[in-house]
Design a protein around this motif. Structure first.
Motif, PDB file in Angstrom:
ATOM      1  N   SER A  57      -0.299  10.709   9.687  1.00  0.00           N
ATOM      2  CA  SER A  57      -1.528  10.773  10.222  1.00  0.00           C
ATOM      3  C   SER A  57      -1.912   9.427  11.152  1.00  0.00           C
ATOM      4  O   SER A  57      -2.605   9.541  12.059  1.00  0.00           O
ATOM      5  CB  SER A  57      -2.720  10.551   9.226  1.00  0.00           C
ATOM      6  N   ALA A  72      -4.524   3.899  14.729  1.00  0.00           N
ATOM      7  CA  ALA A  72      -5.780   4.927  14.231  1.00  0.00           C
ATOM      8  C   ALA A  72      -6.313   5.756  15.497  1.00  0.00           C
ATOM      9  O   ALA A  72      -7.346   6.269  15.321  1.00  0.00           O
ATOM     10  CB  ALA A  72      -6.741   3.748  13.709  1.00  0.00           C
ATOM     11  N   TYR A  75      -7.788   9.099  14.207  1.00  0.00           N
ATOM     12  CA  TYR A  75      -9.022   8.935  13.584  1.00  0.00           C
ATOM     13  C   TYR A  75     -10.261   8.731  14.579  1.00  0.00           C
ATOM     14  O   TYR A  75     -11.237   9.102  14.555  1.00  0.00           O
ATOM     15  CB  TYR A  75      -8.947   7.893  12.545  1.00  0.00           C
ATOM     16  N   ALA A 287      -4.175  13.683   9.815  1.00  0.00           N
ATOM     17  CA  ALA A 287      -5.346  12.701   9.725  1.00  0.00           C
ATOM     18  C   ALA A 287      -6.828  13.515   9.518  1.00  0.00           C
ATOM     19  O   ALA A 287      -7.486  13.085   8.644  1.00  0.00           O
ATOM     20  CB  ALA A 287      -5.682  12.170  11.152  1.00  0.00           C
ATOM     21  N   VAL A 291      -9.034  13.049   6.109  1.00  0.00           N
ATOM     22  CA  VAL A 291     -10.553  12.738   6.261  1.00  0.00           C
ATOM     23  C   VAL A 291     -11.271  13.842   5.091  1.00  0.00           C
ATOM     24  O   VAL A 291     -12.044  13.491   4.609  1.00  0.00           O
ATOM     25  CB  VAL A 291     -10.922  13.170   7.446  1.00  0.00           C
TER      26      VAL A 291
END
Length: 316
Positions: A57, A72, A75, A287, A291
């Motif tokens: 991810s 990240a 995200y 990712a 979530v």
């Protein structure tokens, strides 16, 4: 001369002596031998993929090239630069909020009907459980698509009563999600069986006492049946919430794999599938999966926290 003979008895082996310790080691080896396949499967087929998906991810990976670490970024893109992701969250939240209460309400009503001493109860249980077995299948989803198509069974029945409609219910953004909700409600068999088992555990003397107090059917339901059934309601609620968040097959088939008109059936898992296998964005899809896990965990935790205010157990 008197000879004194002293008999010596062999003292029993104390706990922790070498024979006992050897026996325990032997049992431990046998336990590991039998647990070995499960442990290997847990590491290779469960924990391994979980860790790999978490690491994935944070990468840009298209299944062809070497994964590239991007931190990240997946995200950040999800929350700030992907309107389709927000659309999938909106569609899924609406689907869950509408379908789960309707399904549980319908299942409870049917369970109460069957609990009133219906002849051939076992047969009726089996008949009503069938939709839960086949409701999420490919064949039923295809059938559902034909029923709600422009020339489907629904429009044919409406024409019989004088309402002539050529609306494709699955092609209209205002109605398409409703067809998925109806299919979910139709899969009422599993919660209904659980409700029926719970209803049979409610003591009859509670209803007799309520009758002596002059309570009618509606009052008995809200004062006796529902409070006594709250643990079963909570159990069914958690199961159906988790299952509803993971809807995929019916949305994929009924919506043609595209999310339907104006993405009105673009549920979360369908968009995740598109990102992974249509666009080859495996890192982004991983990712999204994490979530979704957090969302389901948070919703479940909130329900457990709220349950203390409305779920009543017999030992409370």
């Amino acid at each position: 001369m008197t000879t004194t003979v002293i008999s010596r008895r062999k003292a029993p082996a104390a706990a922790g002596s070498p024979p006992a310790a050897s026996w325990r080691r032997s049992q431990g080896k046998w336990a590991l031998l039998f647990l070995g396949p499960w442990i290997v499967g847990l590491v290779l087929l469960t924990l391994g993929p979980i860790v790999a998906s978490l690491l994935m991810s944070f990468t840009d990976y298209d299944l062809l090239d070497t994964p590239r670490w991007i931190g990240a970024a997946n995200y950040t893109r999800m929350f700030t630069a992907d309107p389709l992701w927000w659309q999938s969250v909106k569609v899924t939240a609406l689907y869950v909020a509408v379908s789960v209460p309707l399904q549980l309400t319908f299942a409870l009503l049917l369970a109460m009907v069957l609990n009133r001493g219906v002849k051939g109860l076992g047969v009726w249980r089996a008949v009503y459980y069938v939709p839960s077995l086949f409701g999420s299948g490919v064949a039923i989803a295809i059938l559902w698509r034909e029923i709600f198509g422009s020339a489907g069974l629904l429009n044919t029945l409406l024409g019989v009563i004088g309402i002539h409609s050529t609306t494709s219910w699955i092609g209209d953004p205002d109605w398409s999600l409703g067809t998925l909700v109806l299919l979910r409600v139709w899969e009422f068999g599993s919660p209904m069986i659980i409700f029926l088992a719970g209803l049979k555990q409610i003591p009859t003397d509670l209803y007799e006492a309520a009758s002596l107090d002059g309570a009618g059917g509606l009052r008995k339901f809200f004062s006796v049946t529902l409070p006594m059934l709250t643990p079963i309601v909570f159990f069914n609620l958690i199961l159906q919430l988790i299952n509803a968040f993971q809807i995929f097959g019916s949305a994929f088939i009924i919506g043609g794999g595209t999310g339907g008109a104006a993405n009105s059936m673009l549920v979360y898992t369908l968009y995740l599938y598109q990102a992974a296998f249509n666009n080859f964005q495996m890192g982004y899809a991983a990712a999204m999966a994490w979530v979704l896990l957090v969302i389901i965990g948070a919703v479940t935790a909130v329900n457990f926290w709220i349950s203390r205010y409305w779920v009543h157990y017999s030992d409370d």
